[in-house]
Enzyme design. Structure first.
Site, mmCIF file in Angstrom:
data_model
loop_
_atom_site.group_PDB
_atom_site.id
_atom_site.type_symbol
_atom_site.label_atom_id
_atom_site.label_comp_id
_atom_site.label_asym_id
_atom_site.label_seq_id
_atom_site.Cartn_x
_atom_site.Cartn_y
_atom_site.Cartn_z
ATOM 1 N N ARG A 12 29.038 -37.150 16.191
ATOM 2 C CA ARG A 12 29.468 -38.541 16.022
ATOM 3 C C ARG A 12 30.575 -38.904 17.009
ATOM 4 O O ARG A 12 30.499 -39.901 17.714
ATOM 5 C CB ARG A 12 29.952 -38.768 14.583
ATOM 6 N N MET A 13 31.630 -38.076 17.034
ATOM 7 C CA MET A 13 32.741 -38.363 17.933
ATOM 8 C C MET A 13 32.328 -38.206 19.387
ATOM 9 O O MET A 13 32.739 -38.995 20.245
ATOM 10 C CB MET A 13 33.921 -37.442 17.631
ATOM 11 N N ARG A 35 26.630 -26.529 21.709
ATOM 12 C CA ARG A 35 26.479 -25.091 21.470
ATOM 13 C C ARG A 35 25.078 -24.634 21.885
ATOM 14 O O ARG A 35 24.101 -25.409 21.805
ATOM 15 C CB ARG A 35 26.712 -24.773 19.998
ATOM 16 N N HIS A 155 39.149 -39.450 3.520
ATOM 17 C CA HIS A 155 38.162 -39.340 4.591
ATOM 18 C C HIS A 155 36.753 -39.257 4.001
ATOM 19 O O HIS A 155 36.584 -39.086 2.794
ATOM 20 C CB HIS A 155 38.416 -38.107 5.463
ATOM 21 N N LYS A 159 33.848 -34.440 6.007
ATOM 22 C CA LYS A 159 34.987 -33.814 6.683
ATOM 23 C C LYS A 159 35.204 -32.410 6.138
ATOM 24 O O LYS A 159 35.226 -32.191 4.931
ATOM 25 C CB LYS A 159 36.254 -34.657 6.509
ATOM 26 N N GLY A 165 44.485 -33.158 9.702
ATOM 27 C CA GLY A 165 45.535 -32.826 10.658
ATOM 28 C C GLY A 165 46.550 -33.948 10.798
ATOM 29 O O GLY A 165 47.747 -33.706 11.001
#
Length: 267
Positions: A12-13, A35, A155, A159, A165
């Site tokens: 997504r990011m 990966r 969130h 997640k 963080g």
């Protein structure tokens, strides 16, 4: 022109970062990583970003992609980020890391690897969140010891790390402003008859559900009044745009570890 590669390009990011690079000036997308064995390896990276073909295929060859770029943007996981950092250091390339969930030992290793290259490690690339960090430090110093501090973060259900963080960084900022050691005063768990709240503790609560992009509220709670400082993310785009801004900044920086406070000139 700054050449940017994106790790986690099929996520997504990753897709939002690729889109942000394409819309920004002074940068170009030169590589996309995933990966080994990922089903999108070999496909054009533009499709996941909603752009159609952009002429950059998703690769699983970390060394080749890093060699071809000026800076790697990484939003993956700590172990992957550390491997990417190691390879970037090998080839003298900059890296922007937005992964969260680093242990103190992993942070120390990252600092060691960053001796020869400029590295940005930031739990949140949003301009608004980083302004909040600045505001939180100022508010904590003004209020001093008379207010209790609690943090609630929310969130989406997918997640993987908890607390976020960003929430941990908010706690660290407040604790630092109050002269406390966050690792000693953070309270992540209350259940049953646990006694009265201690004066120094900073409570941390998490919510997971649905598609919440990200919401953080820090409560300064006094007798008869409270202050709430909240940041709500509506989309992931402010994270991706912030990461591109960081990438443009880090390629001109000296060796060492930086965060978004440095990028935005908030120190």
């Amino acid at each position: 022109m700054v050449k940017i590669a994106v790790c986690g390009a099929a996520g997504r990011m990753g897709g939002r970062i690729i889109a942000a690079v394409k819309e920004a000036e002074g940068v170009e997308i030169c590589g996309a990583l995933e990966r080994p064995g990922h089903p999108m390896v070999g496909q054009d990276a533009g499709y996941n970003a909603g752009l159609g073909a952009i002429g950059v295929a998703i690769s699983d060859d970390l060394n080749a992609v890093v060699q071809a770029c000026d800076v790697l943007i990484d939003f993956t996981a700590p172990k992957v980020s550390l491997k990417n950092l190691e390879v970037c250091a090998l080839y003298g390339k900059s890296i922007v890391i937005g992964s969260t969930g680093f242990t103190p030992e992993e942070r120390a290793l990252a600092a060691e690897l960053a001796r020869d290259i400029p590295v940005i490690i930031a739990p949140n690339m949003s301009v608004g969140v980083n302004v909040c960090f600045k505001v939180l430090a100022d508010v904590a110093k003004i209020l001093g010891e008379d207010f209790d501090v609690e943090i609630v973060e929310s969130h989406h259900r997918l997640k993987k790390d908890s607390p976020s963080g960003t929430a941990v960084r908010m706690g660290e900022v407040v604790a630092g402003a109050l002269g406390r050691d966050y690792n000693k005063v953070a309270n992540y768990h209350r259940e049953g008859i646990c006694g009265e709240r201690t004066h120094d503790e900073i409570g941390m609560q998490t919510v997971r559900g649905g598609d919440i992009v990200g919401e953080h509220t820090v409560y300064f709670i006094g007798m008869g009044e409270r202050i709430e400082i909240t940041h709500r993310a509506h989309t992931r785009d402010m994270f991706s745009r912030g990461s591109v801004r960081a990438a443009k900044w880090v390629v001109t920086a000296k060796q060492g570890v930086y965060d978004m406070q440095d990028v935005l000139g908030l120190r």
